[in-house]
Write a protein that holds these residues in place. Structure first.
Motif, mmCIF file in Angstrom:
data_model
loop_
_atom_site.group_PDB
_atom_site.id
_atom_site.type_symbol
_atom_site.label_atom_id
_atom_site.label_comp_id
_atom_site.label_asym_id
_atom_site.label_seq_id
_atom_site.Cartn_x
_atom_site.Cartn_y
_atom_site.Cartn_z
ATOM 1 N N ILE A 111 84.087 94.354 55.164
ATOM 2 C CA ILE A 111 84.401 93.212 54.320
ATOM 3 C C ILE A 111 85.727 93.492 53.616
ATOM 4 O O ILE A 111 86.015 94.639 53.255
ATOM 5 C CB ILE A 111 83.269 92.965 53.290
ATOM 6 C CG1 ILE A 111 83.585 91.743 52.422
ATOM 7 C CG2 ILE A 111 83.028 94.188 52.431
ATOM 8 C CD1 ILE A 111 82.426 91.341 51.511
ATOM 9 N N THR A 112 86.549 92.456 53.445
ATOM 10 C CA THR A 112 87.834 92.619 52.766
ATOM 11 C C THR A 112 87.627 92.670 51.259
ATOM 12 O O THR A 112 87.047 91.757 50.669
ATOM 13 C CB THR A 112 88.788 91.462 53.105
ATOM 14 O OG1 THR A 112 88.973 91.397 54.521
ATOM 15 C CG2 THR A 112 90.142 91.668 52.440
ATOM 16 N N LEU A 113 88.100 93.751 50.649
ATOM 17 C CA LEU A 113 87.991 93.930 49.206
ATOM 18 C C LEU A 113 89.319 94.455 48.665
ATOM 19 O O LEU A 113 90.179 94.894 49.428
ATOM 20 C CB LEU A 113 86.853 94.899 48.871
ATOM 21 C CG LEU A 113 85.444 94.408 49.221
ATOM 22 C CD1 LEU A 113 84.441 95.546 49.127
ATOM 23 C CD2 LEU A 113 85.028 93.254 48.308
ATOM 24 N N TYR A 114 89.446 94.429 47.347
ATOM 25 C CA TYR A 114 90.718 94.769 46.707
ATOM 26 C C TYR A 114 90.492 95.752 45.552
ATOM 27 O O TYR A 114 89.408 95.831 44.984
ATOM 28 C CB TYR A 114 91.391 93.506 46.168
ATOM 29 C CG TYR A 114 91.544 92.407 47.184
ATOM 30 C CD1 TYR A 114 92.663 92.336 48.008
ATOM 31 C CD2 TYR A 114 90.560 91.432 47.332
ATOM 32 C CE1 TYR A 114 92.797 91.326 48.949
ATOM 33 C CE2 TYR A 114 90.683 90.419 48.270
ATOM 34 C CZ TYR A 114 91.803 90.369 49.076
ATOM 35 O OH TYR A 114 91.929 89.374 50.008
ATOM 36 N N HIS A 115 91.568 96.459 45.232
ATOM 37 C CA HIS A 115 91.537 97.388 44.096
ATOM 38 C C HIS A 115 92.871 97.288 43.367
ATOM 39 O O HIS A 115 93.927 97.544 43.956
ATOM 40 C CB HIS A 115 91.319 98.822 44.593
ATOM 41 C CG HIS A 115 91.319 99.854 43.502
ATOM 42 N ND1 HIS A 115 90.190 100.177 42.787
ATOM 43 C CD2 HIS A 115 92.325 100.629 43.010
ATOM 44 C CE1 HIS A 115 90.489 101.116 41.897
ATOM 45 N NE2 HIS A 115 91.780 101.405 42.011
ATOM 46 N N GLY A 116 92.842 96.891 42.102
ATOM 47 C CA GLY A 116 94.065 96.770 41.324
ATOM 48 C C GLY A 116 94.340 98.021 40.517
ATOM 49 O O GLY A 116 93.447 98.555 39.858
ATOM 50 N N THR A 117 95.576 98.491 40.561
ATOM 51 C CA THR A 117 95.944 99.699 39.822
ATOM 52 C C THR A 117 97.453 99.669 39.577
ATOM 53 O O THR A 117 98.048 98.591 39.494
ATOM 54 C CB THR A 117 95.485 100.969 40.573
ATOM 55 O OG1 THR A 117 95.765 102.120 39.782
ATOM 56 C CG2 THR A 117 96.136 101.099 41.928
ATOM 57 N N THR A 159 86.933 94.821 44.075
ATOM 58 C CA THR A 159 86.724 93.443 43.648
ATOM 59 C C THR A 159 87.017 92.472 44.782
ATOM 60 O O THR A 159 87.771 92.790 45.709
ATOM 61 C CB THR A 159 87.612 93.111 42.424
ATOM 62 O OG1 THR A 159 87.420 91.742 42.048
ATOM 63 C CG2 THR A 159 89.086 93.343 42.730
ATOM 64 N N THR A 160 86.434 91.298 44.676
ATOM 65 C CA THR A 160 86.718 90.240 45.644
ATOM 66 C C THR A 160 87.867 89.350 45.193
ATOM 67 O O THR A 160 88.435 88.617 45.995
ATOM 68 C CB THR A 160 85.486 89.341 45.850
ATOM 69 O OG1 THR A 160 85.120 88.743 44.590
ATOM 70 C CG2 THR A 160 84.306 90.135 46.399
ATOM 71 N N ARG A 161 88.240 89.420 43.883
ATOM 72 C CA ARG A 161 89.252 88.480 43.391
ATOM 73 C C ARG A 161 89.997 88.907 42.129
ATOM 74 O O ARG A 161 91.013 88.312 41.776
ATOM 75 C CB ARG A 161 88.608 87.119 43.137
ATOM 76 C CG ARG A 161 87.565 87.121 42.053
ATOM 77 C CD ARG A 161 86.766 85.818 42.039
ATOM 78 N NE ARG A 161 87.576 84.648 41.780
ATOM 79 C CZ ARG A 161 87.845 83.714 42.688
ATOM 80 N NH1 ARG A 161 87.381 83.830 43.915
ATOM 81 N NH2 ARG A 161 88.577 82.664 42.379
ATOM 82 N N TRP A 162 89.553 89.922 41.424
ATOM 83 C CA TRP A 162 90.161 90.249 40.130
ATOM 84 C C TRP A 162 91.203 91.359 40.223
ATOM 85 O O TRP A 162 91.572 91.966 39.220
ATOM 86 C CB TRP A 162 89.071 90.631 39.119
ATOM 87 C CG TRP A 162 88.042 89.568 38.937
ATOM 88 C CD1 TRP A 162 86.699 89.672 39.143
ATOM 89 C CD2 TRP A 162 88.268 88.212 38.524
ATOM 90 N NE1 TRP A 162 86.075 88.479 38.891
ATOM 91 C CE2 TRP A 162 87.019 87.558 38.511
ATOM 92 C CE3 TRP A 162 89.410 87.488 38.178
ATOM 93 C CZ2 TRP A 162 86.876 86.224 38.159
ATOM 94 C CZ3 TRP A 162 89.271 86.154 37.833
ATOM 95 C CH2 TRP A 162 88.015 85.538 37.821
ATOM 96 N N THR A 185 94.581 96.417 49.495
ATOM 97 C CA THR A 185 93.696 95.585 50.313
ATOM 98 C C THR A 185 92.978 96.476 51.319
ATOM 99 O O THR A 185 93.624 97.209 52.074
ATOM 100 C CB THR A 185 94.488 94.503 51.069
ATOM 101 O OG1 THR A 185 95.229 93.719 50.141
ATOM 102 C CG2 THR A 185 93.550 93.596 51.848
ATOM 103 N N CYS A 186 91.657 96.415 51.319
ATOM 104 C CA CYS A 186 90.857 97.317 52.152
ATOM 105 C C CYS A 186 89.895 96.533 53.044
ATOM 106 O O CYS A 186 89.467 95.434 52.703
ATOM 107 C CB CYS A 186 90.005 98.252 51.289
ATOM 108 S SG CYS A 186 90.764 98.873 49.800
ATOM 109 N N GLU A 187 89.557 97.140 54.167
ATOM 110 C CA GLU A 187 88.444 96.670 54.991
ATOM 111 C C GLU A 187 87.344 97.714 54.839
ATOM 112 O O GLU A 187 87.384 98.774 55.465
ATOM 113 C CB GLU A 187 88.867 96.518 56.451
ATOM 114 C CG GLU A 187 89.823 95.373 56.706
ATOM 115 C CD GLU A 187 89.205 94.017 56.387
ATOM 116 O OE1 GLU A 187 87.984 93.852 56.604
ATOM 117 O OE2 GLU A 187 89.937 93.135 55.912
#
Length: 259
Positions: A32-38, A75-78, A120-122
């Protein structure tokens, strides 16, 4: 009825046991595509090692918010919100709150070489577990009140995904990372944080749901109207192929990345 804080602590124990017993299967293709903000302060480490638990990297983007040091939070959106706020905390540590409040953000980005960014990760679905902060969201709180949620086992990964955040039991190694986007456009930052996305994030942190921002529309704006200053880096595997970044500079023509 348990308090939210009690349930949060139970989730931490629950996910720790999951991690201890985790065994990867051949189902890692189901992602699933997910995200990590840093912030780019950690860019080279991520290029080399991926997204690792805080226990391994000693990194905490939000020093005043305790979390499970054995998990990787996604996260999916934040991711935009997390990226800008992690960068804010990092910059204040480097230049002081007074300068952060008074000086142009692009000047501070260039001076420190420290920019907001997201990954952006899978991510293999089998890696996923509960983010303990899901207890604050309205739908989950309702489950506590009506008795449909009495233990962490009653909260599913899908419930967490619906609320916008999730955690991984495993390191997100570079092979699972699609790209890293450096956010060097101050206008885009203002558009996001001062607009609907920022309002949605504020409501979400108050437990009022994920709001109505269209993530794909925001990504399209990132690559079109606000393209200048935003730049994506492809992540290669094996990680030895990712040359370290020596300097990031915002110039009139856009973002300059020197390896």
């Amino acid at each position: 009825m348990k308090t939210l804080e009690e349930m949060k602590e139970e989730i931490k124990v629950y996910t720790k046991k999951q991690k201890e017993s985790f065994q990867e299967t051949d189902d890692s293709w189901n992602t699933i595509t997910l995200y990590h903000g840093t912030t780019t302060k950690y860019l080279n480490d991520i290029l080399k090692n991926g997204l690792t638990p805080r226990k391994e990297n000693k990194v905490n983007n939000f020093s005043d918010v305790p979390s499970n040091e054995e998990l990787v939070y996604l996260t999916t959106r934040w991711h935009y919100w997390y990226a800008y706020n992690a960068n804010q905390e990092s910059l204040i540590k480097q230049v002081g709150e007074k300068r952060f409040e008074e000086e142009d953000i692009e000047t501070l980005w260039n001076e420190t070489g420290d920019f907001p960014m997201y990954v952006t990760c899978e991510v293999p679905v089998e890696f996923l577990t509960l983010d303990e902060d899901v207890v604050y969201q309205r739908k989950i709180r309702k489950g506590f009140r009506d008795g449909t949620i009495t233990s962490p086992a009653d909260i599913t990964v899908d419930m967490c995904l619906e609320q916008g955040t999730i955690a991984s039991l495993q390191t997100i190694s570079p092979e699972y990372i699609n790209e890293i986007v450096i956010l060097g456009n101050a206008e885009y930052k203002n558009y996001l944080l001062e607009g609907q996305y920022g309002a949605d994030a504020s409501n979400w942190f108050s437990g009022l749901g994920i709001g109505h921002s269209d993530l794909w529309e925001l990504i399209m704006l990132e690559h079109s109207h606000f393209k200048k200053g935003n730049q994506a880096l492809e992540v290669e595997y094996p990680p030895e192929n990712n040359k370290p970044i020596k300097k990031i500079q915002l110039e009139d023509s856009g973002l300059s990345i020197i390896r």
